[in-house]
Motif scaffolding. Structure first.
Motif, PDB file in Angstrom:
ATOM      1  N   GLY A  50       0.813  -1.214   0.000  1.00 29.40           N
ATOM      2  CA  GLY A  50       0.000   0.000   0.000  1.00 29.40           C
ATOM      3  C   GLY A  50       0.842   1.258   0.000  1.00 29.40           C
ATOM      4  O   GLY A  50       1.755   1.427  -0.814  1.00 29.40           O
ATOM      5  N   GLY A  51       0.572   2.160   0.937  1.00 29.69           N
ATOM      6  CA  GLY A  51       1.344   3.394   1.049  1.00 29.69           C
ATOM      7  C   GLY A  51       2.816   3.122   1.294  1.00 29.69           C
ATOM      8  O   GLY A  51       3.690   3.858   0.811  1.00 29.69           O
ATOM      9  N   SER A  52       3.110   2.044   2.009  1.00 33.81           N
ATOM     10  CA  SER A  52       4.508   1.675   2.261  1.00 33.81           C
ATOM     11  C   SER A  52       5.198   1.200   0.991  1.00 33.81           C
ATOM     12  O   SER A  52       6.415   1.369   0.839  1.00 33.81           O
ATOM     13  N   ALA A  53       4.459   0.618   0.051  1.00 30.89           N
ATOM     14  CA  ALA A  53       5.034   0.249  -1.244  1.00 30.89           C
ATOM     15  C   ALA A  53       5.423   1.504  -2.008  1.00 30.89           C
ATOM     16  O   ALA A  53       6.481   1.564  -2.645  1.00 30.89           O
ATOM     17  N   CYS A  79      13.396  -2.032  -5.593  1.00 24.27           N
ATOM     18  CA  CYS A  79      12.118  -2.051  -4.887  1.00 24.27           C
ATOM     19  C   CYS A  79      11.337  -3.294  -5.301  1.00 24.27           C
ATOM     20  O   CYS A  79      10.900  -3.412  -6.445  1.00 24.27           O
ATOM     21  N   LEU A  80      11.174  -4.215  -4.369  1.00 20.04           N
ATOM     22  CA  LEU A  80      10.468  -5.470  -4.644  1.00 20.04           C
ATOM     23  C   LEU A  80       8.974  -5.253  -4.884  1.00 20.04           C
ATOM     24  O   LEU A  80       8.303  -6.122  -5.424  1.00 20.04           O
ATOM     25  N   SER A  81       8.462  -4.100  -4.483  1.00 18.40           N
ATOM     26  CA  SER A  81       7.044  -3.786  -4.670  1.00 18.40           C
ATOM     27  C   SER A  81       6.740  -3.239  -6.057  1.00 18.40           C
ATOM     28  O   SER A  81       5.584  -3.054  -6.407  1.00 18.40           O
ATOM     29  N   SER A 123       2.953  -6.863   8.546  1.00 22.30           N
ATOM     30  CA  SER A 123       2.624  -7.305   7.182  1.00 22.30           C
ATOM     31  C   SER A 123       3.332  -8.630   6.924  1.00 22.30           C
ATOM     32  O   SER A 123       4.561  -8.690   6.891  1.00 22.30           O
ATOM     33  N   ALA A 124       2.560  -9.685   6.734  1.00 23.73           N
ATOM     34  CA  ALA A 124       3.121 -11.039   6.665  1.00 23.73           C
ATOM     35  C   ALA A 124       4.167 -11.183   5.566  1.00 23.73           C
ATOM     36  O   ALA A 124       5.205 -11.823   5.776  1.00 23.73           O
ATOM     37  N   ASN A 125       3.941 -10.579   4.407  1.00 23.23           N
ATOM     38  CA  ASN A 125       4.904 -10.734   3.317  1.00 23.23           C
ATOM     39  C   ASN A 125       6.210  -9.989   3.597  1.00 23.23           C
ATOM     40  O   ASN A 125       7.282 -10.439   3.217  1.00 23.23           O
ATOM     41  N   VAL A 126       6.141  -8.871   4.289  1.00 21.51           N
ATOM     42  CA  VAL A 126       7.347  -8.120   4.665  1.00 21.51           C
ATOM     43  C   VAL A 126       8.086  -8.867   5.773  1.00 21.51           C
ATOM     44  O   VAL A 126       9.317  -8.977   5.753  1.00 21.51           O
ATOM     45  N   VAL A 127       7.347  -9.413   6.730  1.00 21.28           N
ATOM     46  CA  VAL A 127       7.959 -10.208   7.800  1.00 21.28           C
ATOM     47  C   VAL A 127       8.704 -11.391   7.200  1.00 21.28           C
ATOM     48  O   VAL A 127       9.867 -11.661   7.561  1.00 21.28           O
ATOM     49  N   LYS A 128       8.065 -12.098   6.263  1.00 22.58           N
ATOM     50  CA  LYS A 128       8.725 -13.256   5.634  1.00 22.58           C
ATOM     51  C   LYS A 128       9.991 -12.838   4.895  1.00 22.58           C
ATOM     52  O   LYS A 128      10.988 -13.566   4.902  1.00 22.58           O
ATOM     53  N   ALA A 129       9.963 -11.687   4.255  1.00 24.04           N
ATOM     54  CA  ALA A 129      11.142 -11.202   3.528  1.00 24.04           C
ATOM     55  C   ALA A 129      12.304 -10.979   4.495  1.00 24.04           C
ATOM     56  O   ALA A 129      13.436 -11.389   4.226  1.00 24.04           O
ATOM     57  N   LEU A 130      12.028 -10.365   5.644  1.00 25.17           N
ATOM     58  CA  LEU A 130      13.100 -10.114   6.613  1.00 25.17           C
ATOM     59  C   LEU A 130      13.557 -11.396   7.293  1.00 25.17           C
ATOM     60  O   LEU A 130      14.754 -11.564   7.559  1.00 25.17           O
ATOM     61  N   ILE A 159      13.915   1.559  12.682  1.00 26.06           N
ATOM     62  CA  ILE A 159      13.520   2.936  12.988  1.00 26.06           C
ATOM     63  C   ILE A 159      12.029   2.879  13.271  1.00 26.06           C
ATOM     64  O   ILE A 159      11.216   2.663  12.366  1.00 26.06           O
ATOM     65  N   HIS A 160      11.704   3.037  14.529  1.00 29.00           N
ATOM     66  CA  HIS A 160      10.321   2.877  14.989  1.00 29.00           C
ATOM     67  C   HIS A 160       9.694   4.242  15.219  1.00 29.00           C
ATOM     68  O   HIS A 160      10.221   5.043  15.989  1.00 29.00           O
ATOM     69  N   ILE A 161       8.578   4.496  14.552  1.00 26.25           N
ATOM     70  CA  ILE A 161       7.795   5.711  14.760  1.00 26.25           C
ATOM     71  C   ILE A 161       6.738   5.355  15.800  1.00 26.25           C
ATOM     72  O   ILE A 161       5.786   4.633  15.517  1.00 26.25           O
ATOM     73  N   ASN A 162       6.942   5.829  16.995  1.00 29.22           N
ATOM     74  CA  ASN A 162       6.137   5.398  18.142  1.00 29.22           C
ATOM     75  C   ASN A 162       4.828   6.180  18.232  1.00 29.22           C
ATOM     76  O   ASN A 162       4.673   7.080  19.053  1.00 29.22           O
ATOM     77  N   ILE A 163       3.895   5.810  17.347  1.00 26.77           N
ATOM     78  CA  ILE A 163       2.576   6.446  17.349  1.00 26.77           C
ATOM     79  C   ILE A 163       1.567   5.458  16.758  1.00 26.77           C
ATOM     80  O   ILE A 163       1.884   4.716  15.835  1.00 26.77           O
ATOM     81  N   ASN A 164       0.366   5.468  17.294  1.00 21.19           N
ATOM     82  CA  ASN A 164      -0.710   4.601  16.802  1.00 21.19           C
ATOM     83  C   ASN A 164      -1.564   5.358  15.784  1.00 21.19           C
ATOM     84  O   ASN A 164      -2.763   5.575  15.981  1.00 21.19           O
ATOM     85  N   ASN A 165      -0.917   5.777  14.697  1.00 21.76           N
ATOM     86  CA  ASN A 165      -1.587   6.556  13.668  1.00 21.76           C
ATOM     87  C   ASN A 165      -0.899   6.245  12.340  1.00 21.76           C
ATOM     88  O   ASN A 165       0.279   6.567  12.160  1.00 21.76           O
ATOM     89  N   MET A 166      -1.611   5.617  11.421  1.00 23.56           N
ATOM     90  CA  MET A 166      -1.002   5.196  10.164  1.00 23.56           C
ATOM     91  C   MET A 166      -0.583   6.379   9.301  1.00 23.56           C
ATOM     92  O   MET A 166       0.471   6.337   8.657  1.00 23.56           O
ATOM     93  N   GLN A 167      -1.380   7.437   9.263  1.00 25.50           N
ATOM     94  CA  GLN A 167      -1.041   8.567   8.407  1.00 25.50           C
ATOM     95  C   GLN A 167       0.254   9.244   8.866  1.00 25.50           C
ATOM     96  O   GLN A 167       1.139   9.518   8.048  1.00 25.50           O
ATOM     97  N   ILE A 168       0.378   9.496  10.166  1.00 27.55           N
ATOM     98  CA  ILE A 168       1.599  10.124  10.682  1.00 27.55           C
ATOM     99  C   ILE A 168       2.790   9.185  10.471  1.00 27.55           C
ATOM    100  O   ILE A 168       3.874   9.616  10.074  1.00 27.55           O
ATOM    101  N   THR A 169       2.599   7.896  10.728  1.00 28.80           N
ATOM    102  CA  THR A 169       3.676   6.921  10.515  1.00 28.80           C
ATOM    103  C   THR A 169       4.155   6.966   9.072  1.00 28.80           C
ATOM    104  O   THR A 169       5.359   7.061   8.811  1.00 28.80           O
TER     105      THR A 169
END
Length: 190
Positions: A50-53, A79-81, A123-130, A159-169
């Motif tokens: 999604g937005g992360s791609a 970029c694998l995406s 994200s399961a596919n990203v977890v599997k990649a790592l 690098i962890h963005i410590n917020i429970n908000n997808m848009q800000i993340t």
């Protein structure tokens, strides 16, 4: 006319507060890992959904062109995406969770880097990649939000963005790309 100014101000304040709490040491560490990969001519694979791609693709552009343009030793980001036909073939024939692992099995070598971007960190596919990258002695980097999820636990660097908000993340993940490009390309003042 609807007055959105309150919501606009609230969003801006939340963004500023989150930016002020960024893990500067972790960002510095990741930038050094990326620069070492460039200097040692290692490949860097990046992926997200999604937005992360979109952010992953933006990283590829900014590092391969923006930072590398005036340098003798260039970045080698993939970029694998970005390969939609391959992702769809893998998703259809094998499973969506495998869309990033299959190309890594074809190309990843020890010392290369895999960056996974996931707001939730789950994200399961990203977890599997790592997970696969860790099994091959590649370096792993995660860009996450919320509580960091599974990616924060398995990535060697995060690098962890410590917020429970997808848009800000997602905003800040893209800011990280631009920040790194600005610093690593010497664009300060441009």
């Amino acid at each position: 006319m609807i007055d959105y100014t309150g919501g606009i101000k609230e969003y801006i304040e939340l963004e500023k507060k989150t930016l002020e709490s960024l893990p500067i040491v972790d960002i510095n560490n990741v930038m050094n890992i990326l620069e070492n990969a460039r200097l040692n001519q290692k490949r860097i694979f990046i992926c997200g959904n999604g937005g992360s791609a979109s952010t992953a693709s933006h990283f590829k552009c900014d590092f391969n062109k923006g930072i590398s343009y005036a340098q003798d030793i260039k970045y080698d980001f993939e970029c694998l995406s970005d390969n939609v036909p391959m992702m769809m073939a893998i998703a259809n024939d094998i499973g969506y969770d495998e869309i990033f692992v299959v190309p890594l099995k074809n190309k990843l070598k020890a010392g290369d880097i895999v960056i996974g971007i996931s707001g939730s960190g789950n994200s399961a596919n990203v977890v599997k990649a790592l997970e696969y990258a860790n099994s091959t002695n590649a370096e792993t980097i995660a860009l996450t939000g919320y509580d960091g999820g599974r990616l924060k636990q398995i990535a060697r660097h995060n690098i962890h963005i410590n917020i429970n908000n997808m848009q800000i993340t997602e905003d800040i993940h893209l800011i990280l790309d631009h920040m790194m490009m600005y610093i690593l390309s010497g664009m300060k003042g441009c």
